[in-house]
Design a protein around this motif. Structure first.
Motif, PDB file in Angstrom:
ATOM      1  N   ILE A  18       0.826  -1.213   0.000  1.00 13.89           N
ATOM      2  CA  ILE A  18       0.000   0.000   0.000  1.00 13.89           C
ATOM      3  C   ILE A  18       0.859   1.261   0.000  1.00 13.89           C
ATOM      4  O   ILE A  18       0.536   2.246  -0.636  1.00 13.89           O
ATOM      5  CB  ILE A  18      -0.950  -0.004   1.209  1.00 13.89           C
ATOM      6  CG1 ILE A  18      -1.989  -1.110   1.047  1.00 13.89           C
ATOM      7  CG2 ILE A  18      -1.657   1.345   1.353  1.00 13.89           C
ATOM      8  CD1 ILE A  18      -2.914  -1.246   2.221  1.00 13.89           C
ATOM      9  N   ASN A  19       1.970   1.224   0.679  1.00 14.28           N
ATOM     10  CA  ASN A  19       2.794   2.424   0.828  1.00 14.28           C
ATOM     11  C   ASN A  19       3.212   3.063  -0.495  1.00 14.28           C
ATOM     12  O   ASN A  19       3.086   4.275  -0.654  1.00 14.28           O
ATOM     13  CB  ASN A  19       4.023   2.113   1.672  1.00 14.28           C
ATOM     14  CG  ASN A  19       3.679   2.054   3.158  1.00 14.28           C
ATOM     15  OD1 ASN A  19       2.644   2.575   3.558  1.00 14.28           O
ATOM     16  ND2 ASN A  19       4.525   1.431   3.954  1.00 14.28           N
ATOM     17  N   PRO A  20       3.714   2.290  -1.472  1.00 14.07           N
ATOM     18  CA  PRO A  20       4.058   2.922  -2.754  1.00 14.07           C
ATOM     19  C   PRO A  20       2.859   3.573  -3.424  1.00 14.07           C
ATOM     20  O   PRO A  20       2.975   4.634  -4.042  1.00 14.07           O
ATOM     21  CB  PRO A  20       4.606   1.760  -3.589  1.00 14.07           C
ATOM     22  CG  PRO A  20       5.062   0.763  -2.587  1.00 14.07           C
ATOM     23  CD  PRO A  20       4.112   0.877  -1.450  1.00 14.07           C
ATOM     24  N   GLU A  73       0.186  10.821  -3.054  1.00 16.61           N
ATOM     25  CA  GLU A  73       0.632  12.043  -2.405  1.00 16.61           C
ATOM     26  C   GLU A  73       1.439  12.915  -3.370  1.00 16.61           C
ATOM     27  O   GLU A  73       1.283  14.140  -3.393  1.00 16.61           O
ATOM     28  CB  GLU A  73       1.478  11.696  -1.172  1.00 16.61           C
ATOM     29  CG  GLU A  73       0.672  11.101  -0.034  1.00 16.61           C
ATOM     30  CD  GLU A  73       1.556  10.699   1.133  1.00 16.61           C
ATOM     31  OE1 GLU A  73       2.788  10.886   1.003  1.00 16.61           O
ATOM     32  OE2 GLU A  73       1.032  10.208   2.141  1.00 16.61           O
ATOM     33  N   GLU A  74       2.276  12.287  -4.187  1.00 12.82           N
ATOM     34  CA  GLU A  74       3.051  13.049  -5.166  1.00 12.82           C
ATOM     35  C   GLU A  74       2.139  13.675  -6.214  1.00 12.82           C
ATOM     36  O   GLU A  74       2.357  14.813  -6.642  1.00 12.82           O
ATOM     37  CB  GLU A  74       4.080  12.137  -5.830  1.00 12.82           C
ATOM     38  CG  GLU A  74       5.185  11.669  -4.891  1.00 12.82           C
ATOM     39  CD  GLU A  74       6.118  10.686  -5.561  1.00 12.82           C
ATOM     40  OE1 GLU A  74       5.816  10.296  -6.715  1.00 12.82           O
ATOM     41  OE2 GLU A  74       7.136  10.313  -4.954  1.00 12.82           O
ATOM     42  N   ALA A 134       1.698  17.622  -6.812  1.00 11.38           N
ATOM     43  CA  ALA A 134       1.910  18.215  -8.138  1.00 11.38           C
ATOM     44  C   ALA A 134       0.731  19.084  -8.545  1.00 11.38           C
ATOM     45  O   ALA A 134       0.907  20.196  -9.065  1.00 11.38           O
ATOM     46  CB  ALA A 134       2.152  17.118  -9.171  1.00 11.38           C
ATOM     47  N   TRP A 135      -0.498  18.610  -8.308  1.00 13.96           N
ATOM     48  CA  TRP A 135      -1.672  19.392  -8.669  1.00 13.96           C
ATOM     49  C   TRP A 135      -1.780  20.661  -7.825  1.00 13.96           C
ATOM     50  O   TRP A 135      -2.232  21.701  -8.309  1.00 13.96           O
ATOM     51  CB  TRP A 135      -2.939  18.551  -8.505  1.00 13.96           C
ATOM     52  CG  TRP A 135      -3.201  17.660  -9.681  1.00 13.96           C
ATOM     53  CD1 TRP A 135      -3.064  16.321  -9.765  1.00 13.96           C
ATOM     54  CD2 TRP A 135      -3.638  18.091 -10.978  1.00 13.96           C
ATOM     55  NE1 TRP A 135      -3.386  15.859 -11.022  1.00 13.96           N
ATOM     56  CE2 TRP A 135      -3.738  16.933 -11.788  1.00 13.96           C
ATOM     57  CE3 TRP A 135      -3.948  19.329 -11.538  1.00 13.96           C
ATOM     58  CZ2 TRP A 135      -4.137  16.974 -13.117  1.00 13.96           C
ATOM     59  CZ3 TRP A 135      -4.352  19.375 -12.880  1.00 13.96           C
ATOM     60  CH2 TRP A 135      -4.437  18.204 -13.638  1.00 13.96           C
ATOM     61  N   ILE A 136      -1.357  20.592  -6.557  1.00 13.71           N
ATOM     62  CA  ILE A 136      -1.382  21.784  -5.705  1.00 13.71           C
ATOM     63  C   ILE A 136      -0.466  22.865  -6.280  1.00 13.71           C
ATOM     64  O   ILE A 136      -0.819  24.046  -6.335  1.00 13.71           O
ATOM     65  CB  ILE A 136      -0.970  21.418  -4.264  1.00 13.71           C
ATOM     66  CG1 ILE A 136      -2.072  20.572  -3.605  1.00 13.71           C
ATOM     67  CG2 ILE A 136      -0.707  22.677  -3.439  1.00 13.71           C
ATOM     68  CD1 ILE A 136      -1.696  20.043  -2.243  1.00 13.71           C
ATOM     69  N   PHE A 137       0.721  22.460  -6.723  1.00 16.02           N
ATOM     70  CA  PHE A 137       1.657  23.437  -7.288  1.00 16.02           C
ATOM     71  C   PHE A 137       1.197  23.936  -8.663  1.00 16.02           C
ATOM     72  O   PHE A 137       1.492  25.075  -9.045  1.00 16.02           O
ATOM     73  CB  PHE A 137       3.049  22.823  -7.400  1.00 16.02           C
ATOM     74  CG  PHE A 137       3.794  22.774  -6.091  1.00 16.02           C
ATOM     75  CD1 PHE A 137       4.309  23.926  -5.524  1.00 16.02           C
ATOM     76  CD2 PHE A 137       3.970  21.581  -5.416  1.00 16.02           C
ATOM     77  CE1 PHE A 137       4.997  23.898  -4.317  1.00 16.02           C
ATOM     78  CE2 PHE A 137       4.646  21.533  -4.208  1.00 16.02           C
ATOM     79  CZ  PHE A 137       5.159  22.697  -3.648  1.00 16.02           C
ATOM     80  N   LEU A 138       0.495  23.089  -9.416  1.00 18.55           N
ATOM     81  CA  LEU A 138       0.040  23.486 -10.750  1.00 18.55           C
ATOM     82  C   LEU A 138      -1.224  24.333 -10.721  1.00 18.55           C
ATOM     83  O   LEU A 138      -1.497  25.067 -11.675  1.00 18.55           O
ATOM     84  CB  LEU A 138      -0.219  22.237 -11.609  1.00 18.55           C
ATOM     85  CG  LEU A 138       1.007  21.476 -12.118  1.00 18.55           C
ATOM     86  CD1 LEU A 138       0.576  20.180 -12.790  1.00 18.55           C
ATOM     87  CD2 LEU A 138       1.800  22.324 -13.094  1.00 18.55           C
TER      88      LEU A 138
END
Length: 295
Positions: A6-8, A14-15, A19-23
């Protein structure tokens, strides 16, 4: 084991969210200042009326049909095609010749490169006023012609000579930018190719034809497309130097759109003409990207 699987997945999500937050800020700005105006322009091209109390009314394809049957629009299209072809070809050949010259070990190369680039960063309004002064009936150009024994030419009052003045101005303004791009492309060609050609006995013309031009193919495509786009959106030259005259002979598409929208307040018709220009520009951008992908 379950945790390891599950972790990956969680890390990837999360990545993606990060990315969407910065875009998001950039996408919001693009939506407000690019996508919304284009969408509204397309909508406006199907309407009539103006931004008054009555507002605009839906008219379907009426504005596009008006474009098809309007002789003034087709004259503007012919003017734009003539202006584009006559501007683009010298704006590619002359900067390429200058770039090849500067690419050699010439003295003062940095200073010469700066001098050639200055027109590209000079205000077209200021330059247009200068050209209008140079080519007026009593201007320095006619004075030079008279001193050489020729008759003066009514440059800006002639349907034959007014467009060449705009073409000369546009070529002069484009040379610096294209020269810098060509110079960067030339410096990216491996020097060993020229050395191998010299060992095979190739002269300067052969090296240019078989090494320089193929090596500059992506650069040539880029400069050709961008120069066409810059030329198609020419406005300042016409506005300052000729005002579209005489007899509509120098009226280009962008200036025609400006006249219809802000002189006659026919926003729907102007939006239809602007949509045509947008489609042509998008096709050119697609061609450029297609060639770049094939490279």
């Amino acid at each position: 084991m379950i945790t390891k699987k599950i972790n990956p997945f969680l890390q990837q999500n999360e990545e993606t969210v990060t990315a969407w937050i910065f875009l998001t800020p950039a996408l919001i700005l693009l939506g407000i200042f690019v996508f919304y105006p284009i969408t509204y322009l397309f909508y406006l091209s199907f309407t009539t009326g103006s931004f008054t109390v009555e507002g605009v009314q839906w008219s379907g394809l009426r504005n596009y049909l008006r474009l098809l049957i309007n002789p003034d629009f087709w004259q503007v299209i012919r003017n734009t095609i003539y202006f584009t072809i006559a501007t683009v070809i010298p704006s590619l050949i002359l900067p390429l010749m200058i770039a090849v010259f500067l690419n050699q070990s010439v003295a003062l190369r940095g200073i010469l490169r700066t001098v050639y680039f200055i027109p590209s960063i000079t205000s077209l309004v200021a330059v247009g006023l200068g050209f209008r002064w140079l080519f007026q009936n009593q201007g320095p150009v006619n004075e030079l012609l008279i001193n050489l024994g020729f008759n003066p030419v009514p440059w800006l009052n002639s349907t034959l000579w007014a467009m060449p003045v705009l073409i000369i101005l546009s070529i002069w303004q484009q040379i610096g930018f294209n020269m810098v791009v060509f110079l960067a492309g030339l410096q990216a060609i491996p020097q060993m190719r020229y050395e191998a050609a010299e060992l095979d006995g190739a002269d300067g013309l052969a090296k240019f034809w078989y090494i320089t031009l193929p090596g500059l193919r992506p650069t040539l495509i880029f400069t050709t497309i961008t120069t066409i786009i810059f030329t198609l959106r020419s406005f300042e030259q016409v506005y300052v130097v000729t005002g579209g005259g005489p007899l509509n002979s120098t009226n280009l598409l962008v200036y025609y759109i400006y006249q219809e929208a802000f002189a006659r307040f026919d926003f729907g018709y102007a939006a239809a003409a602007a949509t045509v220009l947008l489609i042509v520009t998008l096709v050119l951008v697609y061609v450029q990207l297609r060639f770049r992908i094939e490279e």
